[in-house]
Design a protein around this motif. Structure first.
Motif, mmCIF file in Angstrom:
data_model
loop_
_atom_site.group_PDB
_atom_site.id
_atom_site.type_symbol
_atom_site.label_atom_id
_atom_site.label_comp_id
_atom_site.label_asym_id
_atom_site.label_seq_id
_atom_site.Cartn_x
_atom_site.Cartn_y
_atom_site.Cartn_z
ATOM 1 N N ALA A 85 0.826 -1.206 0.000
ATOM 2 C CA ALA A 85 0.000 0.000 0.000
ATOM 3 C C ALA A 85 0.860 1.256 0.000
ATOM 4 C CB ALA A 85 -0.916 -0.011 1.224
ATOM 5 N N SER A 86 0.236 2.406 -0.197
ATOM 6 C CA SER A 86 0.974 3.665 -0.280
ATOM 7 C C SER A 86 1.773 3.946 0.981
ATOM 8 C CB SER A 86 0.009 4.824 -0.563
ATOM 9 O OG SER A 86 -0.974 4.925 0.461
ATOM 10 N N GLY A 87 1.269 3.492 2.135
ATOM 11 C CA GLY A 87 1.964 3.737 3.393
ATOM 12 C C GLY A 87 3.352 3.126 3.448
ATOM 13 N N PHE A 88 3.586 2.090 2.660
ATOM 14 C CA PHE A 88 4.918 1.481 2.629
ATOM 15 C C PHE A 88 5.920 2.447 1.994
ATOM 16 C CE2 PHE A 88 8.334 -0.897 0.647
ATOM 17 C CZ PHE A 88 8.702 -1.809 1.633
ATOM 18 N N TYR A 89 5.473 3.153 0.971
ATOM 19 C CA TYR A 89 6.374 4.013 0.195
ATOM 20 C C TYR A 89 6.514 5.424 0.763
ATOM 21 C CZ TYR A 89 5.403 0.366 -3.280
ATOM 22 O OH TYR A 89 5.259 -0.827 -3.921
ATOM 23 N N LYS A 148 7.603 13.420 -6.937
ATOM 24 C CA LYS A 148 6.207 13.025 -6.703
ATOM 25 C C LYS A 148 6.088 12.267 -5.385
ATOM 26 C CE LYS A 148 4.478 12.763 -11.436
ATOM 27 N NZ LYS A 148 3.699 11.945 -12.405
ATOM 28 N N PRO A 149 4.880 12.134 -4.832
ATOM 29 C CA PRO A 149 4.704 11.310 -3.630
ATOM 30 C C PRO A 149 5.159 9.882 -3.899
ATOM 31 C CG PRO A 149 2.743 12.631 -4.044
ATOM 32 C CD PRO A 149 3.622 12.772 -5.253
ATOM 33 N N GLY A 150 5.678 9.213 -2.883
ATOM 34 C CA GLY A 150 6.188 7.858 -3.035
ATOM 35 C C GLY A 150 5.164 6.881 -3.581
ATOM 36 N N GLY A 151 5.688 5.886 -4.309
ATOM 37 C CA GLY A 151 4.805 4.860 -4.855
ATOM 38 C C GLY A 151 4.634 4.941 -6.348
ATOM 39 N N HIS A 178 20.894 0.501 -21.080
ATOM 40 C CA HIS A 178 20.170 -0.134 -19.973
ATOM 41 C C HIS A 178 19.112 0.799 -19.389
ATOM 42 C CE1 HIS A 178 23.126 -3.278 -20.212
ATOM 43 N NE2 HIS A 178 24.113 -2.438 -19.941
ATOM 44 N N GLN A 179 17.924 0.251 -19.170
ATOM 45 C CA GLN A 179 16.827 0.995 -18.565
ATOM 46 C C GLN A 179 16.659 0.489 -17.129
ATOM 47 O OE1 GLN A 179 13.690 1.948 -21.658
ATOM 48 N NE2 GLN A 179 14.618 0.171 -22.623
ATOM 49 N N LEU A 180 16.837 1.391 -16.164
ATOM 50 C CA LEU A 180 16.901 0.991 -14.764
ATOM 51 C C LEU A 180 15.646 1.408 -14.005
ATOM 52 C CD1 LEU A 180 20.628 1.784 -13.882
ATOM 53 C CD2 LEU A 180 19.655 -0.086 -15.244
ATOM 54 N N PHE A 181 15.053 0.452 -13.317
ATOM 55 C CA PHE A 181 13.801 0.656 -12.591
ATOM 56 C C PHE A 181 14.067 1.046 -11.139
ATOM 57 C CE2 PHE A 181 10.636 -1.330 -9.727
ATOM 58 C CZ PHE A 181 9.544 -0.532 -10.041
ATOM 59 N N ASN A 182 13.464 2.166 -10.740
ATOM 60 C CA ASN A 182 13.574 2.667 -9.373
ATOM 61 C C ASN A 182 12.190 2.893 -8.780
ATOM 62 O OD1 ASN A 182 16.671 3.936 -9.096
ATOM 63 N ND2 ASN A 182 15.883 3.869 -11.182
ATOM 64 N N VAL A 183 12.123 2.769 -7.471
ATOM 65 C CA VAL A 183 10.897 3.027 -6.725
ATOM 66 C C VAL A 183 11.040 4.379 -6.030
ATOM 67 C CG1 VAL A 183 9.448 2.245 -4.822
ATOM 68 C CG2 VAL A 183 10.556 0.571 -6.318
ATOM 69 N N VAL A 184 10.148 5.317 -6.326
ATOM 70 C CA VAL A 184 10.154 6.615 -5.653
ATOM 71 C C VAL A 184 9.505 6.461 -4.284
ATOM 72 C CG1 VAL A 184 9.288 8.989 -5.727
ATOM 73 C CG2 VAL A 184 10.097 7.885 -7.822
ATOM 74 N N THR A 185 10.143 7.049 -3.245
ATOM 75 C CA THR A 185 9.605 6.963 -1.885
ATOM 76 C C THR A 185 9.488 8.351 -1.264
ATOM 77 O OG1 THR A 185 11.767 6.675 -0.816
ATOM 78 C CG2 THR A 185 10.663 4.673 -1.602
ATOM 79 N N SER A 224 9.374 4.394 -20.737
ATOM 80 C CA SER A 224 7.972 4.812 -20.940
ATOM 81 C C SER A 224 7.131 4.568 -19.693
ATOM 82 C CB SER A 224 7.355 4.076 -22.132
ATOM 83 O OG SER A 224 7.188 2.691 -21.852
ATOM 84 N N HIS A 225 7.653 3.762 -18.777
ATOM 85 C CA HIS A 225 6.910 3.469 -17.552
ATOM 86 C C HIS A 225 7.242 4.417 -16.405
ATOM 87 C CE1 HIS A 225 6.740 -0.583 -19.613
ATOM 88 N NE2 HIS A 225 5.477 -0.269 -19.438
ATOM 89 N N THR A 226 8.100 5.398 -16.645
ATOM 90 C CA THR A 226 8.352 6.406 -15.621
ATOM 91 C C THR A 226 7.037 7.074 -15.235
ATOM 92 O OG1 THR A 226 10.674 6.947 -16.026
ATOM 93 C CG2 THR A 226 9.283 8.744 -15.318
ATOM 94 N N GLY A 227 6.794 7.181 -13.943
ATOM 95 C CA GLY A 227 5.571 7.797 -13.444
ATOM 96 C C GLY A 227 4.423 6.836 -13.225
ATOM 97 N N VAL A 228 4.597 5.568 -13.616
ATOM 98 C CA VAL A 228 3.533 4.584 -13.417
ATOM 99 C C VAL A 228 3.265 4.397 -11.924
ATOM 100 C CG1 VAL A 228 2.988 2.112 -13.583
ATOM 101 C CG2 VAL A 228 3.820 3.333 -15.578
ATOM 102 N N ASP A 229 2.006 4.372 -11.564
ATOM 103 C CA ASP A 229 1.579 4.193 -10.181
ATOM 104 C C ASP A 229 1.804 2.746 -9.755
ATOM 105 O OD1 ASP A 229 0.308 4.140 -7.720
ATOM 106 O OD2 ASP A 229 -1.610 4.912 -8.461
#
Length: 207
Positions: free
Chosen positions: A5-9, A69-72, A83-90, A142-147
């Motif tokens: 859930a959002s609270g994790f991020y 942006k807010p985490g998540g 290389h395309q690198l995936f990160n989680v915004v928190t 292209s997935h940057t910003g995906v919820d």
């Protein structure tokens, strides 16, 4: 599995979150294709105060704006033009923390991963290293910003429990430009997992 859930991020301690992501499951679902893997390696980036972060000193560009942006949400960037690198915004809005997912232990959709990567057999290189993670799971810039609370890309937890002693903290890889911040123990790995990237010397806890 239960989607995080959002609270994790939306918490303040990006290093703690990076550690807690070890053992969680990253899932992608694009159309009929579902792929997933257990997270076994992460790196935390502490935003404005972290010289290794793209957002050091509150740097804002078209690429890094998603970090504020807010985490998540997802932050995916291109490195070396390959290389395309995936990160989680928190964290909360305007605090640009992010966590790089560096390696997965594959769980589901391995044949799809092989097709995406052009590999003929599922050896440890399939999802070892952040570039391979994104390629195998079909993640692109292209997935940057995906919820991450949606259904395309999300992180979930199951009943898999990681013992504290099996999570090793080390300095991050490839951030020598960050000076003293390069030495921070912001990288976490699952002990003895064969998918973890890096050299043996990089995967040993510092005394």
């Amino acid at each position: 599995m239960k989607k995080l859930a959002s609270g994790f991020y939306n918490r303040a301690d990006v290093v703690k979150i990076a550690k807690e992501l070890i053992g969680k499951i990253l899932v992608t679902q694009f159309g009929e294709g579902i792929t997933s893997g257990r997270i076994v390696e992460t790196e935390a980036y502490a935003g404005a105060i972290d010289r290794a972060s793209h957002a050091f000193n509150n740097r804002r560009t078209n690429r890094t704006e998603v970090m504020y942006k807010p985490g998540g949400v997802a932050y995916v960037y291109l490195i070396y033009g390959i290389h395309q690198l995936f990160n989680v915004v928190t964290n909360i809005k305007d605090v640009p923390h992010a966590i790089l997912i560096r390696a997965l232990d594959p769980i589901y959709g391995i044949n799809t991963m092989l097709e995406r990567t052009g590999k003929h057999r599922a050896d440890y290189t399939l999802t070892k290293g952040p570039g391979n993670v994104s390629k195998a799971l079909g993640i692109t810039t292209s997935h940057t910003g995906v919820d991450l609370l949606g259904d395309e890309i999300y992180i979930a937890e199951d009943d898999f429990a990681v013992a504290k002693k099996d999570i090793i903290a080390t300095p991050r890889i490839g951030v020598d430009y960050a000076g003293e911040d390069a030495k921070l123990p912001y990288r976490f790995i699952l002990k003895d997992n064969p998918y973890v990237s890096g050299k043996k010397t990089q995967n040993t806890p510092k005394a």
